[in-house]
Design a protein around this motif. Structure first.
Motif, mmCIF file in Angstrom:
data_model
loop_
_atom_site.group_PDB
_atom_site.id
_atom_site.type_symbol
_atom_site.label_atom_id
_atom_site.label_comp_id
_atom_site.label_asym_id
_atom_site.label_seq_id
_atom_site.Cartn_x
_atom_site.Cartn_y
_atom_site.Cartn_z
ATOM 1 N N UNK A 45 -1.021 49.037 56.612
ATOM 2 C CA UNK A 45 -2.245 49.737 56.329
ATOM 3 C C UNK A 45 -2.566 50.808 57.285
ATOM 4 N N UNK A 46 -2.178 50.970 58.233
ATOM 5 C CA UNK A 46 -2.229 52.109 59.100
ATOM 6 C C UNK A 46 -1.738 53.465 58.488
ATOM 7 N N UNK A 47 -0.221 53.017 57.831
ATOM 8 C CA UNK A 47 0.149 54.188 57.005
ATOM 9 C C UNK A 47 -0.432 54.538 55.803
ATOM 10 N N UNK A 48 -1.060 53.516 55.312
ATOM 11 C CA UNK A 48 -1.654 53.684 53.845
ATOM 12 C C UNK A 48 -2.824 54.704 54.156
ATOM 13 N N UNK A 60 3.078 57.837 51.573
ATOM 14 C CA UNK A 60 2.621 56.749 50.488
ATOM 15 C C UNK A 60 3.863 56.117 49.942
ATOM 16 N N UNK A 61 4.697 56.900 49.319
ATOM 17 C CA UNK A 61 5.685 56.195 48.491
ATOM 18 C C UNK A 61 6.830 55.266 49.268
ATOM 19 N N UNK A 62 6.886 55.641 50.612
ATOM 20 C CA UNK A 62 7.511 54.758 51.466
ATOM 21 C C UNK A 62 6.799 53.235 51.627
ATOM 22 N N UNK A 82 -1.835 48.484 33.950
ATOM 23 C CA UNK A 82 -0.811 48.037 35.183
ATOM 24 C C UNK A 82 0.205 49.153 34.951
ATOM 25 N N UNK A 83 0.776 49.792 36.239
ATOM 26 C CA UNK A 83 1.910 50.554 36.183
ATOM 27 C C UNK A 83 2.848 50.316 37.189
ATOM 28 N N UNK A 84 3.920 50.876 37.244
ATOM 29 C CA UNK A 84 4.906 50.934 38.330
ATOM 30 C C UNK A 84 5.000 51.910 39.667
ATOM 31 N N UNK A 85 5.727 51.915 40.576
ATOM 32 C CA UNK A 85 6.068 52.919 41.559
ATOM 33 C C UNK A 85 5.884 54.297 41.078
ATOM 34 N N UNK A 156 7.803 46.162 56.435
ATOM 35 C CA UNK A 156 7.059 45.427 55.364
ATOM 36 C C UNK A 156 6.575 46.821 54.115
ATOM 37 N N UNK A 157 6.902 46.208 53.126
ATOM 38 C CA UNK A 157 6.437 47.034 52.001
ATOM 39 C C UNK A 157 5.544 46.370 50.959
#
Length: 167
Positions: A45-48, A60-62, A82-85, A156-157
């Motif tokens: 969440x910090x990286x988000x 973000x992508x990582x 919905x959609x994917x990565x 974590x991802x």
């Protein structure tokens, strides 16, 4: 006297290397790192937040698992979308390009259920997106996340994100 002049000459030359308009590099710890290694859920969440505030699509992508799914409710049509990565990263990149400033604040964690391999987390957030001085969007929302732990990388991802923000 020669020694004094030599020292004076060295001091004057060294003084010439100081730029009064350049701030000093501060090596201090303010208690909160700006980016995490994602070894904890809080680190994700910090990286988000970092990715949104600094508009960093790479960070973000990582955060996202390869099988990531984003879901939101289209209230006009009454259906989930919905959609994917890949599409999510492209959409987020478009948001980052369109916005002049973004601020994301994570609020309370309502639930955190799971174990050391998979965790479902529901959190509140406040999101401010400034497109221009006269076009500012402020959202208060809630999001459900499924996070997966990768033991080989000890990180974590996010594998699933359902945005429950009502517009």
């Amino acid at each position: 006297m020669k020694l004094f002049l030599a020292i004076l000459f060295v001091c004057i030359n060294l003084q010439g290397c100081i730029n009064p308009f350049s701030p000093k590099v501060v090596d201090s710890d303010f208690g909160t790192p700006i980016i995490s290694d994602q070894k904890t859920i809080d680190g994700v969440f910090l990286n988000f937040r970092y990715a949104y505030v600094f508009e960093d699509t790479l960070v973000y992508s990582k955060l996202l698992d390869e099988d990531f799914t984003f879901v939101y409710k289209n209230y006009e049509l009454g259906v989930d979308v919905s959609w994917g990565k890949e599409q999510d990263v492209r959409t987020t990149f478009g948001l980052f390009q369109a916005a002049s400033n973004i601020d994301l604040i994570w609020n309370d964690t309502y639930t955190s259920i799971g174990d050391s391999i998979e965790r479902n987390v529901q959190r509140g957030f406040s999101l401010t997106i400034i497109f221009s001085p006269t076009d500012v969007v402020r959202l208060q929302g809630k999001a459900n996340f499924r996070l997966i732990f990768y033991p080989q990388d000890s990180i974590w991802k996010i594998s699933y994100w359902r945005d429950e923000t009502y517009f």
